[in-house]
Write a protein that holds these residues in place. Structure first.
Motif, PDB file in Angstrom:
ATOM      1  N   LEU A  86      -5.973   6.778  -3.101  1.00 50.80           N
ATOM      2  CA  LEU A  86      -6.829   5.662  -2.667  1.00 50.80           C
ATOM      3  C   LEU A  86      -7.096   4.698  -3.823  1.00 50.80           C
ATOM      4  O   LEU A  86      -7.155   3.477  -3.620  1.00 50.80           O
ATOM      5  N   LEU A  87      -7.254   5.231  -5.030  1.00 50.79           N
ATOM      6  CA  LEU A  87      -7.430   4.354  -6.194  1.00 50.79           C
ATOM      7  C   LEU A  87      -6.177   3.520  -6.422  1.00 50.79           C
ATOM      8  O   LEU A  87      -6.261   2.301  -6.639  1.00 50.79           O
ATOM      9  N   GLU A  88      -5.007   4.159  -6.342  1.00 48.79           N
ATOM     10  CA  GLU A  88      -3.755   3.421  -6.509  1.00 48.79           C
ATOM     11  C   GLU A  88      -3.573   2.391  -5.401  1.00 48.79           C
ATOM     12  O   GLU A  88      -3.066   1.288  -5.630  1.00 48.79           O
ATOM     13  N   MET A  89      -3.998   2.750  -4.188  1.00 49.02           N
ATOM     14  CA  MET A  89      -3.891   1.810  -3.081  1.00 49.02           C
ATOM     15  C   MET A  89      -4.812   0.610  -3.299  1.00 49.02           C
ATOM     16  O   MET A  89      -4.462  -0.532  -2.989  1.00 49.02           O
ATOM     17  N   GLY A  90      -5.994   0.869  -3.858  1.00 51.40           N
ATOM     18  CA  GLY A  90      -6.899  -0.224  -4.177  1.00 51.40           C
ATOM     19  C   GLY A  90      -6.298  -1.160  -5.207  1.00 51.40           C
ATOM     20  O   GLY A  90      -6.417  -2.389  -5.111  1.00 51.40           O
ATOM     21  N   ARG A  91      -5.642  -0.587  -6.214  1.00 50.73           N
ATOM     22  CA  ARG A  91      -4.960  -1.407  -7.216  1.00 50.73           C
ATOM     23  C   ARG A  91      -3.852  -2.236  -6.576  1.00 50.73           C
ATOM     24  O   ARG A  91      -3.679  -3.422  -6.880  1.00 50.73           O
ATOM     25  N   ALA A  92      -3.080  -1.593  -5.695  1.00 52.44           N
ATOM     26  CA  ALA A  92      -1.977  -2.291  -5.041  1.00 52.44           C
ATOM     27  C   ALA A  92      -2.478  -3.428  -4.161  1.00 52.44           C
ATOM     28  O   ALA A  92      -1.854  -4.493  -4.076  1.00 52.44           O
ATOM     29  N   SER A  93      -3.620  -3.234  -3.505  1.00 54.63           N
ATOM     30  CA  SER A  93      -4.198  -4.282  -2.660  1.00 54.63           C
ATOM     31  C   SER A  93      -4.525  -5.515  -3.490  1.00 54.63           C
ATOM     32  O   SER A  93      -4.239  -6.650  -3.089  1.00 54.63           O
ATOM     33  N   ARG A  94      -5.130  -5.287  -4.641  1.00 52.04           N
ATOM     34  CA  ARG A  94      -5.498  -6.410  -5.515  1.00 52.04           C
ATOM     35  C   ARG A  94      -4.265  -7.112  -6.065  1.00 52.04           C
ATOM     36  O   ARG A  94      -4.187  -8.352  -6.065  1.00 52.04           O
ATOM     37  N   THR A  95      -3.290  -6.334  -6.515  1.00 52.62           N
ATOM     38  CA  THR A  95      -2.066  -6.919  -7.063  1.00 52.62           C
ATOM     39  C   THR A  95      -1.358  -7.761  -6.018  1.00 52.62           C
ATOM     40  O   THR A  95      -0.906  -8.882  -6.292  1.00 52.62           O
ATOM     41  N   TRP A  96      -1.260  -7.235  -4.805  1.00 51.17           N
ATOM     42  CA  TRP A  96      -0.580  -7.955  -3.726  1.00 51.17           C
ATOM     43  C   TRP A  96      -1.333  -9.235  -3.361  1.00 51.17           C
ATOM     44  O   TRP A  96      -0.727 -10.301  -3.187  1.00 51.17           O
TER      45      TRP A  96
ATOM     46  N   GLN B 212       0.823  -1.197   0.000  1.00 51.12           N
ATOM     47  CA  GLN B 212       0.000   0.000   0.000  1.00 51.12           C
ATOM     48  C   GLN B 212       0.865   1.258   0.000  1.00 51.12           C
ATOM     49  O   GLN B 212       0.597   2.218  -0.722  1.00 51.12           O
ATOM     50  N   GLY B 213       1.894   1.257   0.847  1.00 50.03           N
ATOM     51  CA  GLY B 213       2.759   2.423   0.948  1.00 50.03           C
ATOM     52  C   GLY B 213       3.442   2.764  -0.357  1.00 50.03           C
ATOM     53  O   GLY B 213       3.628   3.940  -0.699  1.00 50.03           O
ATOM     54  N   SER B 214       3.816   1.734  -1.110  1.00 48.80           N
ATOM     55  CA  SER B 214       4.502   1.965  -2.382  1.00 48.80           C
ATOM     56  C   SER B 214       3.581   2.591  -3.417  1.00 48.80           C
ATOM     57  O   SER B 214       4.044   3.131  -4.426  1.00 48.80           O
ATOM     58  N   ALA B 215       2.262   2.520  -3.170  1.00 52.26           N
ATOM     59  CA  ALA B 215       1.299   3.077  -4.117  1.00 52.26           C
ATOM     60  C   ALA B 215       1.038   4.554  -3.865  1.00 52.26           C
ATOM     61  O   ALA B 215       0.455   5.239  -4.708  1.00 52.26           O
TER      62      ALA B 215
END
Length: 218
Positions: free
Chosen positions: A93-103, A80-83
């Motif tokens: 928040l959109l980028e964090m949502g993407r990062a959550s799914r990728t992870w 999340q932090g890297s996003a």
């Protein structure tokens, strides 16, 4: 007189890659049969070491189990932090949502452990201190809630409790991910999954935007 030299094998050194692999394999054991099913022998055999080596690395079996949980939360938070970058809270928040799914799709074992998924793991969680389990979730949600708080302060979100917005985003994001890990969320193969997920998260964010009227019920 012939002398012989006895060669003593040096103990194998384990790096961070091996440690992470042991944690992920232990996570698989937990998901399959609960915490009580964690066994060091198959872990040692898989990685070509002794159980003593695992004890040396982690300290104890319980410490290994604790490391699984800590790794899950910390790895998730790192993703999340890297996003997060120098952009508006909603964009972050959109980028964090993407990062959550990728992870989650890359580390399904850790993801399930973090959320307490799986029947056997859920039973284990239920037997633990509910306060301790809440700590894991609060820690995992902290970066998201910080951005929500910033969005409220900057006037992007309605001025409502952070927990209300956070609950919507958390359940919306992880509900989608949980379904996607077992079956297509949208059965149509012609629909781009990444784009569909982005639209989903954008809709969740738009629901709390100041330009979207809140529905008030008595």
């Amino acid at each position: 007189m012939t002398s012989s030299i006895v060669r003593v094998a040096r103990p194998r050194k384990f790096d961070e890659t091996t440690r992470s692999a042991l944690i992920r394999d232990a996570a698989e054991q937990i998901l399959a049969g609960g915490v009580e099913s964690v066994s060091l022998r198959p872990l040692a055999a898989k990685h070509g070491c002794s159980t003593t080596a695992i004890y040396t690395m982690f300290g104890s079996r319980d410490a290994l189990i604790a490391a699984v949980r800590e790794e899950a939360v910390q790895s998730y938070r790192l993703a999340q932090g890297s996003a997060i970058a120098d952009r508006a809270p909603l964009a972050n928040l959109l980028e964090m949502g993407r990062a959550s799914r990728t992870w989650a799709l890359a580390y399904p074992e850790l993801y399930h452990v973090m959320l307490g998924r799986g029947e056997a793991w859920a039973r284990t969680v239920a037997e633990e201190s509910s306060a301790r389990q809440r700590e894991y979730i609060v820690e995992a949600m902290r970066p998201m809630n910080e951005l929500i708080r910033l969005g409220i302060r900057e006037g992007s979100f309605h001025d409502v409790p952070v927990s209300r917005i956070g609950a919507t985003l958390w359940t919306g994001v992880h509900g989608w991910i949980a379904i996607e890990m077992t079956r297509p969320v949208i059965p149509d193969p012609e629909v781009d999954a990444d784009a569909a997920y982005d639209q989903h998260v954008t809709a969740l964010l738009r629901a709390w935007h100041v330009d979207t009227p809140l529905e008030h019920r008595p």
